[in-house]
Design a protein around this motif. Structure first.
Motif, short mmCIF file in Angstrom:
data_model
loop_
_atom_site.label_atom_id
_atom_site.label_comp_id
_atom_site.label_asym_id
_atom_site.label_seq_id
_atom_site.Cartn_x
_atom_site.Cartn_y
_atom_site.Cartn_z
N PHE A 370 3.52 1.21 7.26
CA PHE A 370 3.59 2.27 6.21
C PHE A 370 2.44 2.17 5.57
CE2 PHE A 370 5.13 2.39 1.73
CZ PHE A 370 5.33 3.77 1.48
N TYR A 371 1.72 1.16 5.18
CA TYR A 371 0.51 1.22 4.47
C TYR A 371 -0.56 2.27 5.32
CZ TYR A 371 -3.68 -0.46 1.97
OH TYR A 371 -5.04 -0.63 1.41
N LEU A 372 -0.55 1.91 6.69
CA LEU A 372 -1.36 2.96 7.13
C LEU A 372 -1.13 4.22 7.21
CD1 LEU A 372 -2.86 0.79 10.25
CD2 LEU A 372 -3.94 0.99 8.21
N GLN A 373 0.20 4.51 7.60
CA GLN A 373 0.69 5.89 7.49
C GLN A 373 0.53 6.56 5.96
OE1 GLN A 373 4.34 7.14 9.22
NE2 GLN A 373 4.62 5.07 9.78
N SER A 374 0.48 5.77 4.84
CA SER A 374 0.31 6.18 3.49
C SER A 374 -1.10 6.79 3.42
CB SER A 374 0.73 5.13 2.48
OG SER A 374 -0.31 4.45 2.56
N ARG A 375 -2.00 6.51 4.39
CA ARG A 375 -3.39 6.80 4.22
C ARG A 375 -3.54 7.88 5.43
NH1 ARG A 375 -2.62 4.40 0.11
NH2 ARG A 375 -3.90 2.61 -0.37
N GLY A 376 -2.52 8.56 5.84
CA GLY A 376 -2.60 9.63 6.46
C GLY A 376 -2.50 9.43 8.05
N LEU A 377 -2.43 8.32 8.36
CA LEU A 377 -2.23 8.20 9.95
C LEU A 377 -0.82 8.34 10.66
CD1 LEU A 377 -4.79 4.88 10.01
CD2 LEU A 377 -5.31 6.99 10.47
#
Lengths: 419, 254
Positions: A370-377
């Motif tokens: 979730f953390y990485l996805q929240s940065r557009g990944l």
């Protein structure tokens, strides 16, 4: 040599398949081609190497890498060396880097003195098979005090169906000398099974240093059974850096016998087990002398029902006082259907030794994703980034272009593609 | 961004219900409330956390309901969440992560990458972080203060249109709090809306909110201007008549 081959063949026939580890009952030894000659003769000039073979190597990025900084390249295409080259400066210092098939003729004394001394023909069924049928591989000798600053490299490739590849490598590093040898292995996809049963022997004499790096990426029908073993004399250092991707089954446990006092072993390995794959890998260290030290770091990733097993042995002999041993195994499971096991055997017969053992099994957490996805990944990129992070300790030990290649291979594995 | 009649549950537990909230472009909205009131849930829901299930209601962004979008799609639309507890990702280099994130949101063009490098070196200075900070693993082994600074660094580089700051002030000493507040203040512009989630007045002393909401038990119970912050700081949350008895002892601890 012929006598040794015939004796080993007898031993191969007598020995049984191992009852532990991966399931090897599917191997049909009569359905394997034991020697296959590429039509091309060994050559040491890149321009003499035929186009189609070059193209294969081009795709692997070898010539470019060579132009940049390779100290020497040996490439094995099927069972024979077709290309061989080494920088003049090393040759002048007496460094030998040649096709193992030529070594008994060119360096009979060294071969007679060391061949088969670390891994005898009857060591195990597949070492016996290799001893009987071997062809190709690398032979390296580094004379006293010579530091080979740049890595020596060899590529192995199986590309005919049902061909067995039984290369044999022997590396002897004389007192106070050092070398880094790198091999990459790769095979395209074939419908028939291939068997790869290599034997690698390393001899590190007093205060010598050897690092042996392997990135193996066999296609998913290769059965890969390799015996790798080193002996370290007083003050010597042996490092195995071992990356196992691909293959149907891999059984490989690089070993170091710490024979001289103050000798050291460092084994760093990764394994990636995808669908239908069983990576049964690990390390063995035998402490025979006092003040010896070993570090084993193993990382594995299992995905799509793949199975990664760590199988290790640490043996400390009664006379080996003041040894230091550190073993750590980390497994990452990418889904619920995959599997990981750890079989760390410790036989410590000396009470003045320090032994540390750590093992962990982890999953990629929803929160990290979730953390990485929240940065557009995207999820697959986020997952890949976490996996690359997990393997970072391994990747940073590789020369840059190998680290890049490893990342590319991991990315392909993560997509479920066959590299 | 406009939230209408939002109801959210995690597993079987209802956390938000009938929530209405608006964050106009260029405005700073503060969301206050006691522990467990649902503030952090809202932050996660806005960013699309998969554990929360939106049962009812809409989240409108530029006239589109974005409830069904994935977190990465929201990030690419311009949403940013500064995490209360940023996750540690061992082995992932902070710089490489930041560049990958920037590219995924702002594209691969060369001019963009140049802007990235420029922004980055300025942002490091602004936050008093050494360049070597970039070579560390993402949040791994960072102190509490470093984690929060790393979040604000990302905010400055990614330049979102909607920034949700979840308890950014927690775990910061007074100097770090001032520095971070200054950096946030300097980012204010008509192009960016802020949702600042906090228990305390202290961050809001440095960043003046345009609108202040108080959330209790998943609902907005009071709305006002900056003066409301002062009143809450003095009197806590218990004076709010809608405050239910069962949560009555959940006063602010400071």
């Amino acid at each position: 040599m012929l006598e040794k081959r015939l004796l080993a063949l007898k031993q191969f026939r007598q020995q049984k398949l191992p009852l532990w580890g991966a399931d090897l009952s599917g191997i049909d030894f009569d359905d394997i081609t034991y020697y296959w000659r590429s039509n091309e003769k060994a050559s040491n000039d890149w321009s003499d190497v035929p186009g189609y073979i070059k193209k294969t190597f081009d795709r692997l990025g070898i010539p470019e890498a060579e132009r940049k900084f390779l100290a020497g390249v040996g490439a094995q295409y099927e069972s024979e060396m077709v290309y061989h080259h080494m920088r003049e400066e090393w040759t002048k210092l007496g460094v030998v880097f040649c096709d193992m098939s030529s070594a008994p003729r060119l360096y009979p004394d060294l071969v007679r003195q060391y061949y088969g001394t670390i891994i005898p023909g009857d060591d195990n069924k597949f070492a016996a098979l290799n001893t009987a049928a071997w062809s190709g591989g690398s032979f390296i000798y580094v004379p006293k005090g010579v530091q080979v600053a740049l890595p020596l490299q060899a590529y192995f490739r199986i590309n005919a169906p049902s061909i067995g590849q039984f290369e044999r490598t022997l590396i002897i590093v004389d007192e106070g000398a050092s070398v880094h040898y790198i091999e990459g292995c790769t095979a395209p996809m074939y419908s028939k099974k291939s068997l790869h049963a290599a034997v690698v022997e390393l001899i590190a004499l007093k205060n010598a240093k050897i690092r042996y790096t392997t990135i193996q990426n066999w296609s998913n029908n290769v059965i890969n059974l390799v015996t790798k073993r080193a002996v370290a004399e007083e003050g010597a250092l042996v490092e195995w850096v071992d990356g196992n991707l691909g293959s149907k089954i891999t059984m490989k446990y690089p070993a170091v016998i710490l024979k001289g006092k103050h000798s050291k072993a460092d084994v760093l390995s990764i394994a990636f087990a995808g669908k239908g794959q069983h990576q049964d890998t690990g390390a063995k260290v035998i402490h025979l002398a006092p003040f010896t030290a070993s570090a084993i770091r193993s990382k594995s990733i299992s995905k799509d029902g793949g199975r990664a097993s760590y199988r290790g042995l640490v043996y400390v002999a009664p006379q080996a006082d003041h040894c230091k041993i550190k073993v750590s195994c980390d497994a990452l499971l990418l889904d619920e259907v995959s599997r990981t096991d750890t079989y760390p055997e410790m036989k410590i017969h000396n009470d003045q030794s320090t032994v540390e053992h750590e093992a962990s099994v982890s999953k990629i957490s929803e929160e990290q994703l979730f953390y990485l996805q929240s940065r557009g990944l995207k999820p697959q990129d986020a997952e890949r980034m976490i996996v690359a992070g997990f393997l970072e300790v391994f990747a940073k030990e590789l020369p840059l272009e190998y680290a890049i290649e490893l990342n590319r291979l991991i990315a392909l594995e993560m997509e479920g593609a066959i590299a | 961004m406009i939230i209408k009649n939002l109801a959210v549950r995690i597993q079987d537990k209802v956390i938000l219900s009938g929530l209405d909230l608006e964050i106009p472009a260029g405005k700073t909205v503060a969301l206050m409330g006691p522990n467990g009131s649902g503030k952090s849930t809202l932050a996660n829901v806005l960013m699309g956390h998969p554990a929360y299930h939106v049962e009812k209601g809409t989240i409108q962004w530029k006239r589109k309901n974005i409830v069904a979008l994935e977190p990465w799609q929201r990030a690419r639309m311009g949403f940013f969440l500064s995490f209360q507890y940023p996750y540690e990702i061992p082995g992932v280099n902070f710089y490489e992560f930041l560049l990958a994130s920037f590219k995924s949101i702002h594209g691969q063009e060369r001019t963009g990458i140049e802007a990235f490098d420029k922004r980055l070196s300025k942002a490091l200075k602004d936050l008093k972080l050494p360049v070597r900070f970039l070579s560390r693993d993402l949040n791994s082994g960072f102190s509490g203060g470093e984690k929060k600074k790393a979040e604000i660094l990302q905010l400055k580089i990614l330049q979102p249109s909607l920034a949700i700051l979840d308890e950014t002030d927690s775990g910061l000493d007074i100097d770090a709090l001032r520095l971070i507040a200054k950096n946030i203040r300097e980012m204010k512009s008509p192009k960016i809306g802020f949702l600042i989630i906090t228990h305390y007045q202290r961050l809001l002393n440095y960043i003046k909110p345009d609108i202040v909401h108080v959330m209790i038990n998943g609902k907005i119970v009071k709305t006002g201007g900056p003066a409301l912050v002062k009143k809450l700081e003095k009197e806590g949350y218990s004076w709010l008549s809608v405050f239910p008895a069962k949560a009555g002892n959940q006063k602010e601890k400071k």
